[in-house]
Scaffold this motif. Structure first.
Motif, PDB file in Angstrom:
ATOM      1  N   VAL A  49     -14.707   0.444   8.543  1.00  0.00           N
ATOM      2  CA  VAL A  49     -13.745   0.939   9.518  1.00  0.00           C
ATOM      3  C   VAL A  49     -12.802  -0.154   9.987  1.00  0.00           C
ATOM      4  CG1 VAL A  49     -13.452   1.949  11.809  1.00  0.00           C
ATOM      5  CG2 VAL A  49     -15.223   2.833  10.274  1.00  0.00           C
ATOM      6  N   ALA A  50     -13.334  -1.254  10.487  1.00  0.00           N
ATOM      7  CA  ALA A  50     -12.492  -2.309  11.063  1.00  0.00           C
ATOM      8  C   ALA A  50     -11.527  -2.908  10.043  1.00  0.00           C
ATOM      9  CB  ALA A  50     -13.354  -3.392  11.700  1.00  0.00           C
ATOM     10  N   PRO A  51     -11.993  -3.312   8.843  1.00  0.00           N
ATOM     11  CA  PRO A  51     -11.032  -3.873   7.893  1.00  0.00           C
ATOM     12  C   PRO A  51      -9.969  -2.876   7.432  1.00  0.00           C
ATOM     13  CG  PRO A  51     -13.230  -3.710   6.904  1.00  0.00           C
ATOM     14  CD  PRO A  51     -13.383  -3.451   8.353  1.00  0.00           C
ATOM     15  N   THR A  52     -10.326  -1.597   7.343  1.00  0.00           N
ATOM     16  CA  THR A  52      -9.333  -0.596   6.948  1.00  0.00           C
ATOM     17  C   THR A  52      -8.277  -0.441   8.026  1.00  0.00           C
ATOM     18  OG1 THR A  52     -11.013   0.576   5.644  1.00  0.00           O
ATOM     19  CG2 THR A  52      -8.999   1.773   6.177  1.00  0.00           C
ATOM     20  N   LEU A  53      -8.714  -0.405   9.274  1.00  0.00           N
ATOM     21  CA  LEU A  53      -7.752  -0.331  10.370  1.00  0.00           C
ATOM     22  C   LEU A  53      -6.851  -1.558  10.407  1.00  0.00           C
ATOM     23  CD1 LEU A  53      -9.907   1.103  13.307  1.00  0.00           C
ATOM     24  CD2 LEU A  53      -7.997   2.238  12.146  1.00  0.00           C
ATOM     25  N   ALA A  54      -7.436  -2.723  10.233  1.00  0.00           N
ATOM     26  CA  ALA A  54      -6.640  -3.958  10.272  1.00  0.00           C
ATOM     27  C   ALA A  54      -5.601  -3.978   9.157  1.00  0.00           C
ATOM     28  CB  ALA A  54      -7.561  -5.166  10.169  1.00  0.00           C
ATOM     29  N   ARG A  55      -5.992  -3.495   8.000  1.00  0.00           N
ATOM     30  CA  ARG A  55      -5.098  -3.518   6.845  1.00  0.00           C
ATOM     31  C   ARG A  55      -3.949  -2.532   6.984  1.00  0.00           C
ATOM     32  NH1 ARG A  55      -8.647  -2.230   3.522  1.00  0.00           N
ATOM     33  NH2 ARG A  55      -8.065  -0.080   3.018  1.00  0.00           N
ATOM     34  N   THR A  56      -4.160  -1.473   7.743  1.00  0.00           N
ATOM     35  CA  THR A  56      -3.176  -0.382   7.785  1.00  0.00           C
ATOM     36  C   THR A  56      -2.514  -0.223   9.147  1.00  0.00           C
ATOM     37  OG1 THR A  56      -4.889   1.244   8.341  1.00  0.00           O
ATOM     38  CG2 THR A  56      -4.428   0.882   5.998  1.00  0.00           C
ATOM     39  N   VAL A  57      -2.767  -1.127  10.084  1.00  0.00           N
ATOM     40  CA  VAL A  57      -2.260  -0.958  11.439  1.00  0.00           C
ATOM     41  C   VAL A  57      -0.738  -0.848  11.478  1.00  0.00           C
ATOM     42  CG1 VAL A  57      -2.129  -3.431  11.974  1.00  0.00           C
ATOM     43  CG2 VAL A  57      -2.484  -1.770  13.824  1.00  0.00           C
ATOM     44  N   GLY A  58      -0.053  -1.492  10.513  1.00  0.00           N
ATOM     45  CA  GLY A  58       1.406  -1.406  10.465  1.00  0.00           C
ATOM     46  C   GLY A  58       1.920   0.008  10.271  1.00  0.00           C
ATOM     47  N   GLU A  59       1.059   0.902   9.776  1.00  0.00           N
ATOM     48  CA  GLU A  59       1.497   2.284   9.555  1.00  0.00           C
ATOM     49  C   GLU A  59       1.608   3.079  10.857  1.00  0.00           C
ATOM     50  OE1 GLU A  59       0.607   4.081   5.442  1.00  0.00           O
ATOM     51  OE2 GLU A  59      -1.312   3.247   6.096  1.00  0.00           O
ATOM     52  N   LEU A  60       1.239   2.471  11.964  1.00  0.00           N
ATOM     53  CA  LEU A  60       1.506   3.121  13.249  1.00  0.00           C
ATOM     54  C   LEU A  60       3.004   3.253  13.507  1.00  0.00           C
ATOM     55  CD1 LEU A  60      -1.188   1.483  15.560  1.00  0.00           C
ATOM     56  CD2 LEU A  60      -1.116   3.866  14.783  1.00  0.00           C
ATOM     57  N   ALA A  61       3.807   2.523  12.749  1.00  0.00           N
ATOM     58  CA  ALA A  61       5.257   2.614  12.874  1.00  0.00           C
ATOM     59  C   ALA A  61       5.828   3.849  12.180  1.00  0.00           C
ATOM     60  CB  ALA A  61       5.906   1.357  12.304  1.00  0.00           C
ATOM     61  N   LYS A  62       4.973   4.651  11.552  1.00  0.00           N
ATOM     62  CA  LYS A  62       5.446   5.816  10.805  1.00  0.00           C
ATOM     63  C   LYS A  62       4.874   7.097  11.409  1.00  0.00           C
ATOM     64  CE  LYS A  62       5.327   3.236   6.422  1.00  0.00           C
ATOM     65  NZ  LYS A  62       4.741   3.202   5.052  1.00  0.00           N
ATOM     66  N   TYR A  63       5.641   8.178  11.302  1.00  0.00           N
ATOM     67  CA  TYR A  63       5.094   9.482  11.638  1.00  0.00           C
ATOM     68  C   TYR A  63       4.101   9.897  10.551  1.00  0.00           C
ATOM     69  CZ  TYR A  63       8.536  10.445  15.326  1.00  0.00           C
ATOM     70  OH  TYR A  63       9.281  10.422  16.475  1.00  0.00           O
ATOM     71  N   PRO A  64       2.912  10.338  10.938  1.00  0.00           N
ATOM     72  CA  PRO A  64       1.946  10.758   9.914  1.00  0.00           C
ATOM     73  C   PRO A  64       2.195  12.193   9.468  1.00  0.00           C
ATOM     74  CG  PRO A  64       0.953  10.851  12.087  1.00  0.00           C
ATOM     75  CD  PRO A  64       2.340  10.318  12.288  1.00  0.00           C
ATOM     76  N   PRO A  65       1.848  12.533   8.230  1.00  0.00           N
ATOM     77  CA  PRO A  65       1.943  13.932   7.800  1.00  0.00           C
ATOM     78  C   PRO A  65       0.950  14.790   8.571  1.00  0.00           C
ATOM     79  CG  PRO A  65       0.842  12.608   6.128  1.00  0.00           C
ATOM     80  CD  PRO A  65       1.337  11.657   7.160  1.00  0.00           C
ATOM     81  N   ASN A  66       1.428  15.901   9.064  1.00  0.00           N
ATOM     82  CA  ASN A  66       0.617  16.738   9.943  1.00  0.00           C
ATOM     83  C   ASN A  66      -0.613  17.300   9.237  1.00  0.00           C
ATOM     84  OD1 ASN A  66       0.794  17.880  12.753  1.00  0.00           O
ATOM     85  ND2 ASN A  66       0.478  19.767  11.597  1.00  0.00           N
ATOM     86  N   GLU A  67      -0.457  17.691   7.982  1.00  0.00           N
ATOM     87  CA  GLU A  67      -1.561  18.325   7.265  1.00  0.00           C
ATOM     88  C   GLU A  67      -2.523  17.321   6.648  1.00  0.00           C
ATOM     89  OE1 GLU A  67       1.697  17.649   4.287  1.00  0.00           O
ATOM     90  OE2 GLU A  67       1.551  18.330   6.376  1.00  0.00           O
ATOM     91  N   GLY A  68      -2.162  16.021   6.698  1.00  0.00           N
ATOM     92  CA  GLY A  68      -2.992  14.988   6.090  1.00  0.00           C
ATOM     93  C   GLY A  68      -2.300  14.348   4.905  1.00  0.00           C
ATOM     94  N   THR A  69      -2.563  13.076   4.684  1.00  0.00           N
ATOM     95  CA  THR A  69      -1.991  12.394   3.527  1.00  0.00           C
ATOM     96  C   THR A  69      -2.556  12.993   2.237  1.00  0.00           C
ATOM     97  OG1 THR A  69      -3.742  10.732   3.397  1.00  0.00           O
ATOM     98  CG2 THR A  69      -1.853  10.226   4.832  1.00  0.00           C
TER      99      THR A  69
END
Length: 395
Positions: A49-69
């Motif tokens: 969990v922690a390393p995945t969050l750390a690696r992808t935290v920059g994606e908070l700058a994007k709107y996520p797809p509502n139905e899921g990636t």
């Protein structure tokens, strides 16, 4: 126009009621209090969990797809294949901000305003997860609470209802493994319920969020049964990573069903649902694709099943759960037992009546307390021993 009083008959939520019940009670001095009221997993979160969050935290700058990636949906599709042998296309799955959101929003998306010319009915097991009743109220349906007691194997006997009620039914909720009783709907039960839904033209909302916590064998799935019967439009399943992966704060839920039903839910969520942030979806992609942490987590609960059986096995009426992580313990009066346990043992449990609705003067949860087996094994054994000594062996 919707009735502005439609929520007025809903009972107060369980935990504010519990706080008021215990307001004047204090645990005994010198005893470490143990809270076993809420179904919040306390096992360790997975290492990824922690390393995945750390690696992808920059994606908070994007709107996520509502139905899921695509990756999220692909991971869930793969899990449905591994777990149930299903081949479910990704457009038959949607991400949810926790399964509770889906259990509510699906009623908004799929319950008709009228059924056979009258007010629609929503069938709800009794006791039940409270969002089912709120969803029924939100769509202006008549909630019919169906007892799930020892006499029915702690599963609701929907087939025993008046055919006129069934003909008016639009949605039927089912939780398996059941919260709070820990009962599991077998394949025969699921097939009979789906056949009933086909006969009377309603949809089964299958709450399967405890599906990966079981004692002896994995519970069958409602969509698994519906697919085998060629009736996928009769079922929508809901699940999440809260219990299977110890990630209740991730809010990574899913719904799966027919293309048409999920399509309607997706349309509603595009306007009203909160999409799961991309870093959270990235964690979920890994979690749905990994079974090693789920197997390890299940073993911890199976250890606590064994503890409960050993400590409480001689209690009259005790039944160890087949799945999930709750004990549904018989008592004379749930509220009185809850107060006594807090005052004499320093153990906090939940009165069963707070999870049930009184129908015809009977509340099927009144003679029970719910106990959540979410803590460490040692703490659990100590607390269950205190429960036994106060409620059962010392009168």
């Amino acid at each position: 126009m919707a009735d502005p009083e439609r929520f007025s008959n809903l009972p107060e939520y369980a935990f504010p009621r519990l706080r008021r019940l215990l307001a004047d009670a204090t645990p005994p001095a010198g005893v470490d209090p143990v809270v076993m009221t809420i179904g919040e997993p306390r096992h360790a979160i997975p290492d990824f969990v922690a390393p995945t969050l750390a690696r992808t935290v920059g994606e908070l700058a994007k709107y996520p797809p509502n139905e899921g990636t695509p990756q999220f949906l692909g991971a869930v599709s793969g899990w449905l294949g591994t777990r149930y042998g299903l081949d479910i296309a990704t457009d038959r799955i949607t991400a949810l901000n926790g399964s509770r959101e889906g259990l509510f929003n699906a009623a908004l998306a799929l319950c008709p305003e009228r059924k056979n010319g009258g007010q629609p009915v929503v069938l709800i097991p009794n006791p039940f997860y409270q969002v089912y009743a709120v969803a029924a109220a939100a769509v202006g349906a008549r909630a019919v609470f169906v007892p799930a007691t020892d006499a029915t194997g702690h599963l609701p006997d929907y087939a025993g209802l008046d055919p006129a009620v069934l003909d008016a039914t639009a949605i039927c909720y089912l939780c398996s493994p059941a919260n709070p009783q820990g009962s599991v709907a077998g394949r025969d039960y699921l097939e009979a319920l789906i056949a009933l839904a086909e006969k009377h033209d309603f949809i089964v909302f299958a709450d399967e969020c405890y599906s990966e916590i079981w004692r002896d064998a994995p519970p069958p799935g409602a969509l698994q049964a519906a697919e085998a019967m060629g009736l996928p439009e009769r079922v929508v399943i809901f699940n999440s990573l809260s219990k299977r992966s110890n990630l209740p704060g991730l809010r990574a839920g899913i719904a799966a069903g027919s293309r048409a039903n999920i399509g309607r839910l997706r349309v509603l969520r595009s306007y009203s649902g909160a999409p799961l942030p991309l870093p959270m979806q990235r964690v979920a992609e890994v979690a749905w694709a990994d079974e090693a942490h789920v197997t390890a987590n299940r073993a911890l609960y199976q250890e606590k099943y064994a503890i409960a059986d050993r400590v409480l096995g001689n209690v009259p009426g005790y039944k160890g759960p087949a799945g999930g992580f709750f004990l549904w313990l018989p008592v004379d009066d749930g509220e009185a037992a809850t107060i006594r346990l807090w005052r004499e043992a320093g153990v906090q449990v939940l009165p069963g009546a707070y999870l049930s609705r009184e129908v015809d003067g009977v509340n099927p949860g009144a003679g029970f307390v719910r106990v959540a087996l979410v803590g460490p094994a040692g703490e659990t054994e100590d607390a269950l021993t205190r429960i036994r000594d106060v409620l059962y062996e010392r009168g």
